[in-house]
Write an enzyme that holds these catalytic residues in place. Sequence first.
Site, PDB file in Angstrom:
ATOM      1  N   ARG A  29       0.851  -1.184   0.000  1.00 12.27           N
ATOM      2  CA  ARG A  29       0.000   0.000   0.000  1.00 12.27           C
ATOM      3  C   ARG A  29       0.892   1.240   0.000  1.00 12.27           C
ATOM      4  O   ARG A  29       1.854   1.312   0.770  1.00 12.27           O
ATOM      5  CB  ARG A  29      -0.912  -0.013   1.236  1.00 12.27           C
ATOM      6  CG  ARG A  29      -2.146   0.834   1.084  1.00 12.27           C
ATOM      7  CD  ARG A  29      -3.064   0.712   2.287  1.00 12.27           C
ATOM      8  NE  ARG A  29      -3.776  -0.544   2.382  1.00 12.27           N
ATOM      9  CZ  ARG A  29      -4.881  -0.862   1.682  1.00 12.27           C
ATOM     10  NH1 ARG A  29      -5.371  -0.023   0.801  1.00 12.27           N
ATOM     11  NH2 ARG A  29      -5.463  -2.033   1.863  1.00 12.27           N
ATOM     12  N   ASP A  30       0.582   2.195  -0.892  1.00 15.31           N
ATOM     13  CA  ASP A  30       1.382   3.420  -0.951  1.00 15.31           C
ATOM     14  C   ASP A  30       1.173   4.234   0.322  1.00 15.31           C
ATOM     15  O   ASP A  30       0.057   4.401   0.799  1.00 15.31           O
ATOM     16  CB  ASP A  30       0.995   4.245  -2.185  1.00 15.31           C
ATOM     17  CG  ASP A  30       2.041   5.300  -2.526  1.00 15.31           C
ATOM     18  OD1 ASP A  30       2.683   5.181  -3.578  1.00 15.31           O
ATOM     19  OD2 ASP A  30       2.233   6.243  -1.715  1.00 15.31           O
ATOM     20  N   ILE A  31       2.276   4.756   0.867  1.00 11.72           N
ATOM     21  CA  ILE A  31       2.228   5.495   2.133  1.00 11.72           C
ATOM     22  C   ILE A  31       1.568   6.864   1.967  1.00 11.72           C
ATOM     23  O   ILE A  31       1.101   7.457   2.945  1.00 11.72           O
ATOM     24  CB  ILE A  31       3.671   5.627   2.697  1.00 11.72           C
ATOM     25  CG1 ILE A  31       3.665   5.834   4.195  1.00 11.72           C
ATOM     26  CG2 ILE A  31       4.441   6.734   1.995  1.00 11.72           C
ATOM     27  CD1 ILE A  31       5.043   5.676   4.830  1.00 11.72           C
ATOM     28  N   ASN A  87       6.350   5.596 -13.500  1.00 11.41           N
ATOM     29  CA  ASN A  87       7.090   6.838 -13.718  1.00 11.41           C
ATOM     30  C   ASN A  87       8.554   6.497 -13.981  1.00 11.41           C
ATOM     31  O   ASN A  87       9.143   5.701 -13.242  1.00 11.41           O
ATOM     32  CB  ASN A  87       6.984   7.748 -12.491  1.00 11.41           C
ATOM     33  CG  ASN A  87       5.562   8.199 -12.233  1.00 11.41           C
ATOM     34  OD1 ASN A  87       4.828   8.509 -13.171  1.00 11.41           O
ATOM     35  ND2 ASN A  87       5.158   8.226 -10.971  1.00 11.41           N
ATOM     36  N   VAL A  96      11.466   6.865  -6.232  1.00 13.29           N
ATOM     37  CA  VAL A  96      12.105   5.648  -5.722  1.00 13.29           C
ATOM     38  C   VAL A  96      12.660   4.894  -6.930  1.00 13.29           C
ATOM     39  O   VAL A  96      11.904   4.500  -7.825  1.00 13.29           O
ATOM     40  CB  VAL A  96      11.118   4.766  -4.932  1.00 13.29           C
ATOM     41  CG1 VAL A  96      11.819   3.496  -4.459  1.00 13.29           C
ATOM     42  CG2 VAL A  96      10.541   5.534  -3.738  1.00 13.29           C
ATOM     43  N   HIS A 100       8.414   0.259 -10.124  1.00 12.15           N
ATOM     44  CA  HIS A 100       7.164  -0.116  -9.462  1.00 12.15           C
ATOM     45  C   HIS A 100       6.008   0.359 -10.316  1.00 12.15           C
ATOM     46  O   HIS A 100       6.078   1.399 -10.969  1.00 12.15           O
ATOM     47  CB  HIS A 100       7.093   0.489  -8.056  1.00 12.15           C
ATOM     48  CG  HIS A 100       7.449   1.938  -7.996  1.00 12.15           C
ATOM     49  ND1 HIS A 100       8.751   2.377  -8.016  1.00 12.15           N
ATOM     50  CD2 HIS A 100       6.679   3.046  -7.956  1.00 12.15           C
ATOM     51  CE1 HIS A 100       8.778   3.689  -7.972  1.00 12.15           C
ATOM     52  NE2 HIS A 100       7.522   4.132  -7.947  1.00 12.15           N
TER      53      HIS A 100
HETATM   54  P1  AMP Z   1       7.401   7.299  -7.747  1.00 14.34           P
HETATM   55  O1  AMP Z   1       7.278   8.773  -7.433  1.00 14.34           O
HETATM   56  O2  AMP Z   1       6.712   6.887  -9.025  1.00 14.34           O
HETATM   57  O3  AMP Z   1       8.845   6.846  -7.691  1.00 14.34           O
HETATM   58  O4  AMP Z   1       6.606   6.538  -6.613  1.00 14.34           O
HETATM   59  C1  AMP Z   1       7.161   6.283  -5.358  1.00 14.34           C
HETATM   60  C2  AMP Z   1       6.009   6.007  -4.440  1.00 14.34           C
HETATM   61  O5  AMP Z   1       6.497   5.378  -3.274  1.00 14.34           O
HETATM   62  C3  AMP Z   1       5.268   7.273  -3.991  1.00 14.34           C
HETATM   63  O6  AMP Z   1       3.900   7.171  -4.381  1.00 14.34           O
HETATM   64  C4  AMP Z   1       5.436   7.260  -2.477  1.00 14.34           C
HETATM   65  O7  AMP Z   1       4.291   7.723  -1.791  1.00 14.34           O
HETATM   66  C5  AMP Z   1       5.710   5.795  -2.198  1.00 14.34           C
HETATM   67  N1  AMP Z   1       6.457   5.530  -0.999  1.00 14.34           N
HETATM   68  C6  AMP Z   1       7.574   6.156  -0.560  1.00 14.34           C
HETATM   69  N2  AMP Z   1       7.993   5.626   0.606  1.00 14.34           N
HETATM   70  C7  AMP Z   1       7.120   4.633   0.912  1.00 14.34           C
HETATM   71  C8  AMP Z   1       6.994   3.700   1.998  1.00 14.34           C
HETATM   72  N3  AMP Z   1       7.875   3.683   3.010  1.00 14.34           N
HETATM   73  N4  AMP Z   1       5.949   2.837   1.986  1.00 14.34           N
HETATM   74  C9  AMP Z   1       5.057   2.850   0.968  1.00 14.34           C
HETATM   75  N5  AMP Z   1       5.131   3.694  -0.088  1.00 14.34           N
HETATM   76  C10 AMP Z   1       6.141   4.569  -0.107  1.00 14.34           C
END
Ligand code: AMP
Length: 114
Positions: A29-31, A87, A96, A100
């Site tokens: 689940r996205d944070i 992305n 990140v 994903h």
């Molecule tokens: P992106 O910007 O496409 O690289 O997406 C990275 C995603 O990771 C973002 O939607 C963040 O909200 C999510 N994210 C970052 N840290 C965490 C975490 N610790 N647990 C879950 N999701 C995360």
Amino acid sequence: MSDCLFCKMVAGDIKPDVLYSDEHVLAIRDINPQAPFHALVLPREHIATLNDLTPAHAAVVGHMYLAARELAGQHGFAADGYRTVVNCNRLAGQTVYHIHLHVLAGRAMHWPPG
Ligand code: AMP
Ligand code: ZN
């Protein structure tokens, strides 16, 4: 990759909210959710960006989409619809650097995307 957030989750060093798991991928689940349902499907193997994919990754990319389909079905979004997004690099907003697949659902999506 010892300094990669998602590799730490795959290794079990950081415990996310896991929604789906198999031998190829993990879905969490996205944070910071951008929709009522927002999951991230990540391969167990470290791949930094879409630019780093090779033909050898074809199966794992397929498994990422199969996991998205599974999540959408299990959470009741298959018929109404959902969005999948990857992305790649700075201008797309990648933060990140372990690929994903975002799976977003539960509201109407806009097009063109922001
Ligand atoms: P992106 O910007 O496409 O690289 O997406 C990275 C995603 O990771 C973002 O939607 C963040 O909200 C999510 N994210 C970052 N840290 C965490 C975490 N610790 N647990 C879950 N999701 C995360
Ligand atoms: Zn990684």
